[in-house]
Structures are given as C-alpha cells and as structure tokens.
Motif scaffolding. Structure first.
Motif, PDB file in Angstrom:
ATOM      1  N   PRO A 177      28.618  52.306  38.873  1.00  0.00           N
ATOM      2  CA  PRO A 177      29.838  51.515  38.697  1.00  0.00           C
ATOM      3  C   PRO A 177      29.557  50.180  38.000  1.00  0.00           C
ATOM      4  N   GLY A 178      30.595  49.685  37.348  1.00  0.00           N
ATOM      5  CA  GLY A 178      30.593  48.302  36.894  1.00  0.00           C
ATOM      6  C   GLY A 178      31.391  47.471  37.869  1.00  0.00           C
ATOM      7  N   HIS A 179      32.281  46.628  37.364  1.00  0.00           N
ATOM      8  CA  HIS A 179      33.129  45.811  38.239  1.00  0.00           C
ATOM      9  C   HIS A 179      34.345  46.644  38.647  1.00  0.00           C
ATOM     10  N   MET A 180      34.294  47.198  39.841  1.00  0.00           N
ATOM     11  CA  MET A 180      35.365  48.055  40.334  1.00  0.00           C
ATOM     12  C   MET A 180      36.308  47.280  41.259  1.00  0.00           C
ATOM     13  N   LEU A 181      35.706  46.586  42.224  1.00  0.00           N
ATOM     14  CA  LEU A 181      36.418  45.745  43.188  1.00  0.00           C
ATOM     15  C   LEU A 181      35.585  44.486  43.359  1.00  0.00           C
ATOM     16  N   TRP A 182      36.214  43.356  43.581  1.00  0.00           N
ATOM     17  CA  TRP A 182      35.422  42.159  43.819  1.00  0.00           C
ATOM     18  C   TRP A 182      34.714  42.280  45.159  1.00  0.00           C
ATOM     19  N   ALA A 183      33.443  41.916  45.168  1.00  0.00           N
ATOM     20  CA  ALA A 183      32.630  42.040  46.374  1.00  0.00           C
ATOM     21  C   ALA A 183      33.135  41.108  47.469  1.00  0.00           C
ATOM     22  N   VAL A 184      33.079  41.614  48.706  1.00  0.00           N
ATOM     23  CA  VAL A 184      33.498  40.807  49.845  1.00  0.00           C
ATOM     24  C   VAL A 184      32.561  39.624  50.036  1.00  0.00           C
ATOM     25  N   SER A 185      31.256  39.853  49.830  1.00  0.00           N
ATOM     26  CA  SER A 185      30.254  38.820  50.114  1.00  0.00           C
ATOM     27  C   SER A 185      29.493  38.387  48.873  1.00  0.00           C
ATOM     28  N   GLY A 186      30.075  38.612  47.689  1.00  0.00           N
ATOM     29  CA  GLY A 186      29.333  38.324  46.465  1.00  0.00           C
ATOM     30  C   GLY A 186      29.379  36.887  46.011  1.00  0.00           C
ATOM     31  N   GLY A 187      30.227  36.047  46.628  1.00  0.00           N
ATOM     32  CA  GLY A 187      30.290  34.660  46.247  1.00  0.00           C
ATOM     33  C   GLY A 187      30.861  34.433  44.863  1.00  0.00           C
ATOM     34  N   LEU A 202      37.005  47.082  28.416  1.00  0.00           N
ATOM     35  CA  LEU A 202      38.333  47.577  28.765  1.00  0.00           C
ATOM     36  C   LEU A 202      39.196  46.532  29.455  1.00  0.00           C
ATOM     37  N   GLY A 203      38.624  45.361  29.775  1.00  0.00           N
ATOM     38  CA  GLY A 203      39.406  44.205  30.187  1.00  0.00           C
ATOM     39  C   GLY A 203      40.006  44.229  31.561  1.00  0.00           C
ATOM     40  N   ARG A 204      39.491  45.041  32.479  1.00  0.00           N
ATOM     41  CA  ARG A 204      40.077  45.113  33.827  1.00  0.00           C
ATOM     42  C   ARG A 204      39.042  45.634  34.811  1.00  0.00           C
ATOM     43  N   LEU A 205      39.323  45.442  36.091  1.00  0.00           N
ATOM     44  CA  LEU A 205      38.530  46.096  37.130  1.00  0.00           C
ATOM     45  C   LEU A 205      38.816  47.594  37.114  1.00  0.00           C
ATOM     46  N   GLY A 206      37.841  48.366  37.548  1.00  0.00           N
ATOM     47  CA  GLY A 206      38.018  49.809  37.528  1.00  0.00           C
ATOM     48  C   GLY A 206      38.783  50.351  38.716  1.00  0.00           C
ATOM     49  N   GLY A 207      38.529  49.793  39.909  1.00  0.00           N
ATOM     50  CA  GLY A 207      39.141  50.330  41.115  1.00  0.00           C
ATOM     51  C   GLY A 207      38.310  51.453  41.714  1.00  0.00           C
ATOM     52  N   ALA A 208      38.482  51.651  43.003  1.00  0.00           N
ATOM     53  CA  ALA A 208      37.669  52.629  43.731  1.00  0.00           C
ATOM     54  C   ALA A 208      37.906  54.061  43.276  1.00  0.00           C
ATOM     55  N   ASP A 209      39.120  54.386  42.880  1.00  0.00           N
ATOM     56  CA  ASP A 209      39.437  55.773  42.535  1.00  0.00           C
ATOM     57  C   ASP A 209      38.685  56.259  41.306  1.00  0.00           C
ATOM     58  N   LEU A 231      25.861  58.653  35.457  1.00  0.00           N
ATOM     59  CA  LEU A 231      27.154  58.540  34.790  1.00  0.00           C
ATOM     60  C   LEU A 231      27.684  57.118  34.945  1.00  0.00           C
ATOM     61  N   PRO A 232      27.756  56.344  33.847  1.00  0.00           N
ATOM     62  CA  PRO A 232      28.315  54.996  33.954  1.00  0.00           C
ATOM     63  C   PRO A 232      29.834  55.041  34.031  1.00  0.00           C
ATOM     64  N   VAL A 233      30.382  54.330  34.990  1.00  0.00           N
ATOM     65  CA  VAL A 233      31.830  54.203  35.131  1.00  0.00           C
ATOM     66  C   VAL A 233      32.086  52.697  35.216  1.00  0.00           C
ATOM     67  N   ASP A 234      32.121  52.059  34.052  1.00  0.00           N
ATOM     68  CA  ASP A 234      32.025  50.596  34.023  1.00  0.00           C
ATOM     69  C   ASP A 234      32.903  49.927  32.989  1.00  0.00           C
ATOM     70  N   GLY A 235      33.799  50.683  32.352  1.00  0.00           N
ATOM     71  CA  GLY A 235      34.651  50.073  31.354  1.00  0.00           C
ATOM     72  C   GLY A 235      33.902  49.519  30.157  1.00  0.00           C
ATOM     73  N   GLY A 236      32.644  49.952  29.984  1.00  0.00           N
ATOM     74  CA  GLY A 236      31.821  49.478  28.884  1.00  0.00           C
ATOM     75  C   GLY A 236      30.995  48.249  29.199  1.00  0.00           C
ATOM     76  N   LEU A 237      31.005  47.805  30.451  1.00  0.00           N
ATOM     77  CA  LEU A 237      30.298  46.579  30.838  1.00  0.00           C
ATOM     78  C   LEU A 237      28.814  46.611  30.458  1.00  0.00           C
ATOM     79  N   ARG A 238      28.182  47.790  30.596  1.00  0.00           N
ATOM     80  CA  ARG A 238      26.747  47.887  30.320  1.00  0.00           C
ATOM     81  C   ARG A 238      26.419  47.536  28.869  1.00  0.00           C
ATOM     82  N   LEU A 239      27.382  47.643  27.971  1.00  0.00           N
ATOM     83  CA  LEU A 239      27.140  47.399  26.551  1.00  0.00           C
ATOM     84  C   LEU A 239      27.033  45.910  26.244  1.00  0.00           C
ATOM     85  N   ARG A 240      27.411  45.083  27.219  1.00  0.00           N
ATOM     86  CA  ARG A 240      27.325  43.645  27.045  1.00  0.00           C
ATOM     87  C   ARG A 240      26.345  43.018  28.016  1.00  0.00           C
TER      88      ARG A 240
END
Length: 240
Positions: A177-187, A202-209, A231-240
C-alpha cells in the motif's frame, strides 16, 4: 477459509469483509481491539450464519502463533489462506531508537508473519495462498521510520523467499500500500498530510477497500499462476 491478522478495523477489517463477501469463511484475529473485532464477527455471522469467528492472540508472543494457526484450522477443519496484515507503525527518529521499539516493530512486521506462515503451512490444503501486507515506500524509505522500514524490508524479502520454499503447493504474494488511510499514531499533521497528498500522482488517499480488492485477487483462482509478486496499490506514490 482465511485467517486475517489485525482484522478488527481499518484495512484488516476491509480485507475480512471483502473475503467474506466473496464466499469465504473468516477467522478474525485481534489482540487489543476486542470489542471492534467481535462486532465485525457478529456482523459477518448475521450475513451468513457460522461463517466468522474471533481468535485473540498477542502476535508479539511467539508462543501464541502456533496455537493461533491450530485454532484457525480447527474451526472448520481447513485452512486455505493467511493474510499477514497486523502491523505496528510509528516514528523512530535517529539517535532515539531503543530495543523496545525494535522489538515491537520487528515482532509484528516480520517475526510474527514468518512464524505464523510456518505454523499454517502444514495445515494448508491444496491451492493455498499467503498474502503479506507490505509498504510501497520501503524500497525508498522516508525518515524518521528507519526501524519500521527495516522490518518491512525483511517481510518483503520473506515474501519472495517463501514463494520459493512453499511452491508448488502454496502461493505467496505481497500487497504494497501507499497512503491509504492516515495513520493513527504516525504523527502526521494537516500540513504534512497536504504535502504527502501532493506526492501521489492520483492525488488522493486510496482507502482500505483498494487493498482489500487487491488481496481478494491474489487469493482467488484468477491469480493461480501468480507467486512471489509484490503488487503496489499506491496511486503511483512509489514513482516519486
């Protein structure tokens, strides 16, 4: 039947619901989030009677992993899949890292998935599969998460190693995953959230689904010739 670790909420709960909707029986694992996990099990059982069960275990305790695998198998006398989703995640600024932080991060992100896969393997039936939840940023880690990414890098390598060791009877893959949901304890404050969103093509969070659907594919017969894949599911985040 699938065992999903850390399934009480967030991505784990989405995976459990998605597999259940696909006709699977589900073992919902939890440690501290007992009320949420039981509510999920009750929800799934209302949809289809006797199709979900709760198993509690502290994955940081290595002695609890084999009993968890045994209990998961024993409920329906079969075990078809394992999803290693449970994960600790927090900052470890350089110069402040200690043994307790390493123990927590490595226990949940590497040791437990390894030992639980080992405990499940003899109980798997034909066509079984494992999916490990990784992190798309691990190959290009961002500070201050060195310890977390070190543990996830180990799980990344383990995914590929087990694809060889457990073949041809068990397929082993990962979802990153990339940024799917903001972490509870990530600060991560609002300003940093905005900066991170700007990094996602892709300009958005992915979401759990999104992760749950990727897991569903890797556990399905549609992926019968897929093993050792990340399998990357990250909206392309890894490319940056």
């Amino acid at each position: 039947m699938v065992l999903v670790t850390g399934a009480a909420r967030r991505i784990g709960a989405a995976i459990a619901r998605t597999q259940h909707a696909a006709g699977w029986n589900v073992v919902v694992h939890a440690h501290r989030s007992v009320a949420e996990a039981q509510a999920l099990v009750d929800e799934l059982n209302r949809e289809r009677a006797a199709s979900a069960v709760l198993q509690l275990a502290d994955l940081a305790d290595p002695t609890r992993l084999a009993p968890l695998a045994e209990a998961a198998h024993g409920r329906w006398r079969r075990l078809d899949a394992l999803v290693n989703n449970a994960s600790s995640y927090f900052q470890t600024p350089w110069g402040t890292i200690d043994d307790a932080q390493l123990e927590e991060l490595f226990a949940s992100n590497l040791r437990a998935p390894l030992l639980l896969a080992q405990a499940c393997a003899p109980r798997f039936g034909a066509g079984a599969a494992i999916v490990n939840i990784l992190d798309t940023q691990t190959p290009r880690p961002q500070p201050p998460y060195a310890a977390y990414h070190a543990a996830k890098a180990g799980l990344w390598s383990l995914t590929e190693s087990l694809a060889l060791e457990l073949a041809p009877h068990v397929r082993v893959n990962g979802v990153a995953p990339g940024h799917m949901l903001w972490a509870v304890s990530g600060g991560i404050d609002a300003a940093e959230q905005a900066r991170e969103l700007a990094r996602i093509p892709l300009g958005r969070l992915g979401g759990a689904d999104e992760i749950a659907r990727a897991v569903r594919f890797l556990l399905s017969s549609d992926a019968a010739y897929v093993t050792g894949a990340i399998l990357p599911v990250d909206g392309g985040l890894r490319l940056r």
